[in-house]
Structures are given as structure tokens and as C-alpha cells.
Design a protein around this motif. Sequence first.
Motif, short mmCIF file in Angstrom:
data_model
loop_
_atom_site.label_atom_id
_atom_site.label_comp_id
_atom_site.label_asym_id
_atom_site.label_seq_id
_atom_site.Cartn_x
_atom_site.Cartn_y
_atom_site.Cartn_z
N THR A 1 63.12 -29.39 -57.72
CA THR A 1 62.19 -29.49 -56.59
C THR A 1 61.28 -30.70 -56.76
N GLU A 2 60.83 -30.91 -57.99
CA GLU A 2 59.98 -32.07 -58.30
C GLU A 2 60.73 -33.37 -58.03
N ALA A 3 62.00 -33.41 -58.43
CA ALA A 3 62.81 -34.61 -58.21
C ALA A 3 62.95 -34.90 -56.72
N CYS A 4 63.13 -33.85 -55.92
CA CYS A 4 63.21 -34.03 -54.47
C CYS A 4 61.95 -34.72 -53.94
N LEU A 5 60.81 -34.35 -54.48
CA LEU A 5 59.54 -34.91 -54.02
C LEU A 5 59.28 -36.31 -54.57
N GLU A 6 59.87 -36.63 -55.73
CA GLU A 6 59.55 -37.88 -56.42
C GLU A 6 60.39 -39.07 -55.97
N ILE A 7 61.63 -38.87 -55.58
CA ILE A 7 62.49 -40.01 -55.31
C ILE A 7 61.98 -40.81 -54.11
N GLY A 8 62.24 -42.12 -54.15
CA GLY A 8 61.75 -43.01 -53.11
C GLY A 8 62.77 -43.35 -52.04
N VAL A 9 63.82 -42.56 -51.94
CA VAL A 9 64.82 -42.77 -50.88
C VAL A 9 64.78 -41.56 -49.96
N PRO A 10 65.21 -41.72 -48.71
CA PRO A 10 65.21 -40.57 -47.79
C PRO A 10 66.09 -39.43 -48.31
#
Length: 315
Positions: A181-190
Motif C-alpha cells: 500500500t505504501e509503494a502504491c502511494l510512493e511511486i511517481g508514475v500514474p
Amino acid sequence: MDSFLDFEKPIAELQGRIDELRETAANGEVDIDAEVGKLQAKSDKLLRETYAKLSPWQKTQVARHPQRPHLKDYIAGLIEDFMPLGGDRAFADDQAIIGGLGTLRGRKVMVIGHEKGDDTASRLRHNFGMGKPEGYRKAIRLMKLADRFGLPVVTLVDTSGAFPGVQAEERGQAEAIARSTEACLEIGVPLISAIVGEGGSGGAVALATGNTVLMFEHAVYSVISPEGCASILWRTADKAPEAAEAMKVTAQHLKDLGVIDAIVPEPLGGAHRAPDSAIDALGDALVKALAAFDGQDGSEVRTARRKKFLAIGRL
């Protein structure tokens, strides 16, 4: 052949009569076209009326229909040159969560999703779509890989929940879900997420924390299954229909609450009756959602996603 749900029995009876008439006239000596046409029109009308007023529990049954398209069907129908990428580089390659690179209507993407399987052997192999820690760690690895190369991420969610076994807990199931869930929020791509069947608990949220969350018309999304909720509140799963109503599990409820962003229409009678049409409709919705982020840089995409989830539940 269609597999009818309990609430579809009147439709099943009509279709049975149509099949019997066709078998009777198989030798071509009897003209039954007019009678079949009347019965088919009646069946279609009943189907439209039934699906226009489905209860949340009935929608749950439709979302679980074994003949609904699965991840492999969406990949086959929408993703060209799909290259699966396996393993979490730590323990194993979980088959409940599948991911890889491919092209969605001319756009390079990373695709990640739950695969339930469509027969006994494949359901066992894919663990009925219930991801283990290594599956969510694989998802994290693939999201970070997509971020590194500037590729948008598309996630397709269809799970009753993460695998609840002792071994999964020993390997850090809760931590893996939280990190995903954290990775979903952290990445800078759509990141575009679509609830295509069941969206169950943290096992779904771990892949569904996207910039845009789409949901099929007859899919469901909830923190716990209606049966699980009923077992806790009423000590019996028989109260699942009441629980489904109270939990607001349908796409229509969740759109009103701001949990999802758009509802993808399904063919009449559910995605299982016309899988190709459902897959095309999802493809259209995904392409439209991705296009909305063209020209935005990573910080804008990331900030918009965080604001979206911080705003949920606020008056």
C-alpha cells in the motif's frame, strides 16, 4: 453454457424451455422460430429487469461468478507483448498475484493483478487469488521497477482477501500488505486500479491505492466479506445479505462515498455473459484514465494520489 445464479432461476427456466424447443426441432421438420423468438424476448426482458434492481448481496454473487473474466483474460484481450516477471527476490514466486510488462493500446505499462483461476487445477495453483506475502513483495518490486523506468502501473483487483494461513502470517503478511500500500502511494508514475470482481480487505487495498480507482458495475469492494461481517455481528453467515446491504459494498455506493472514481458498465447480465465486451469496456476506461495524467510530472502524480486518499471520509 451459462451457469445461473440462485436469483436467476426464472431466467434459467425460460432458457431451458428455449433449449428444449430447439432440440425438438433439430431435425428441421418443425418451424419454432416464432415461439423461440417470443420466449427469448421474454427472457431478455426478465434479465434486464432483474439486473436493474440487484441487491448488494446479489451483486456479490455476480462478482464471484466463476465464468467472469480473470486476469489472464484481461491480459490476453488488452495487453500486447506481455512479459511476465516473477518472484519477490527473497522467498518465492506467488501465483495468486501476477505481473509483467506489456503494451495497452500503444502505451507501455506495468500490469499487476490477482488471478483466481478458472478450473480446479488452476484455482489451486493460483490459491484462489489469495496473495501471500511474497506476492505483495513481488508487486512492490514491480511497482518500483515501473517507477524507475517511468512506466504507468495498471492493477486489476479480484480477490476475496489475502491468504490467512499461519505460514503467511509467519512470513509477514500484514507487513507485506502495508508495504505494498505504501509503494502504491510512493511511486511517481500514474497508478490506475480496477476492481474487476471481488475487492476483499487489505488484500485488495494493497493493489488498489491508485490515482484513479475504477470498478465494474457489478463488482464489490469491502473491508471484509459479507459472510465474515455477519459471522462477527450476528454469529451466523446466514445474515450475509443484511451485512452486504449495511456495508455499502457496491460500485454505486462506493462512487457516492468517494472511495472509487468511476464505474465501468458491464454487458447485460454481467461480465460473464459477454466477456469480450466487458474486456473492451475496461480497456476504454483504463486508456481514458491514463490519458488524464499525460504531461504531469512525478511529484504532481504522487501528491494527487495522496490527497485523494486523505480526503476519503472527510465531510
